[in-house]
Write an enzyme that holds these catalytic residues in place. Sequence first.
Site, PDB file in Angstrom:
ATOM      1  N   SER A 215       4.787   2.251   7.642  1.00  9.70           N
ATOM      2  CA  SER A 215       4.613   0.942   7.097  1.00  9.70           C
ATOM      3  C   SER A 215       5.786   0.649   6.167  1.00  9.70           C
ATOM      4  O   SER A 215       6.270   1.466   5.429  1.00  9.70           O
ATOM      5  CB  SER A 215       3.279   1.502   6.140  1.00  9.70           C
TER       6      SER A 215
ATOM      7  N   ASP B 206       0.092  -7.563   0.897  1.00  9.90           N
ATOM      8  CA  ASP B 206       0.453  -6.105   1.376  1.00  9.90           C
ATOM      9  C   ASP B 206       2.069  -6.272   1.475  1.00  9.90           C
ATOM     10  O   ASP B 206       2.872  -5.526   2.253  1.00  9.90           O
ATOM     11  CB  ASP B 206      -0.052  -5.691   2.700  1.00  9.90           C
TER      12      ASP B 206
ATOM     13  N   HIS C 249       0.844  -1.262  -0.065  1.00 15.27           N
ATOM     14  CA  HIS C 249      -0.132   0.016  -0.022  1.00 15.27           C
ATOM     15  C   HIS C 249       0.909   1.285   0.050  1.00 15.27           C
ATOM     16  O   HIS C 249       0.495   2.316  -0.393  1.00 15.27           O
ATOM     17  CB  HIS C 249      -0.803   0.087   1.111  1.00 15.27           C
TER      18      HIS C 249
END
Length: 346
Positions: free
Chosen positions: A201, A122, A91
């Site tokens: 992230s 992901d 993402h």
Amino acid sequence: MSSPTATPVPGAGLDTDTASAASSAAQAGTEALDTEALDAYSLTVAGVAERLAPSVANLRVLRSTRRGRVPAGAGSAVVLTRDGFLITSAHVVAGRHHGGRAAFVDGREIGFRVVGADPLSDLALLRAEADDLSPATLGDASRLRVGQLVVAIGNPHGFAGSVTAGVVSALGRSLPARSGSTLRMIDNVIQTDAALNPGNSGGALVDSFGRLVGVNTAVAGVGLGLAVPINDTTRKLIGSLMTHGRVSRAYLGVAGGPRPLPARARRERSQETGVEVIEVVPGSPAELAGLRVEDLIVELAGERVAGVEDIQRLMVGEQIGVSLDVVVLRGAAELRLKLVPRELSG
């Protein structure tokens, strides 16, 4: 008249002094142990941070427009190989942009491109324009234990090289991931209380030996972070991204949910649950095999099916085009059908 002389109690003063000394010694010993424990914790975290900092990059994701390349997001990435492969969250690099800049703690800023991304896990693989990077050592998340120390390294809110520490709060969590109209659960996600924020992230979650055990992916609340585990499954996904730039998955064409087996079937199969079929996609491998709504899948490819995650785990690229046995309960009957998965598109 002489004043009365108090008769000393033999050993009384000695006992008081001894007790006081013993108490002071015990307190000093406790403080020393606390200090020693604190130092050990600090040394562990500091050592891990120092070792891993060169392996974690601060990403600036860029998007091409008519006015040139403009910022399209930010995050973190972890170096996998000396010659420039990095792993991050899908993402972080999602969308129409195809690259950006990766900044390292030594001051270098290096261009990168996206080799491949897999939204259903992901994970994404990047290639930086360098041949002298510092790769992280891969660990094995399947060996983690609840309560174990973990350290998160990333770039929250753009603050490069930020380090937080905590423990493994829970294991075996699931996280929904979507690619187009396909929804899949990422299995065995690691839950930690190490503080994560936007920008973390794609960063590293490592154990006390500095081994990469997870890729930080989500902030689920205060004191609740999630990471995609580094294990046998994700190693295969990374290998597929590195080799082919994509991940192939098998497709059945059913939607379902867990359901307890009938009492007789539980006794005969020593199995508590299966997966009830609630939808069969027209023209799918499941329909061609003869699966129906309300069938209860209890076995696939010779392995017991207790939940949806068991089916997902088996739907790897190697199963595409292979005839698989599927055992279902339909009413009181047990049926064995043949099913040939296709490749999941999109």
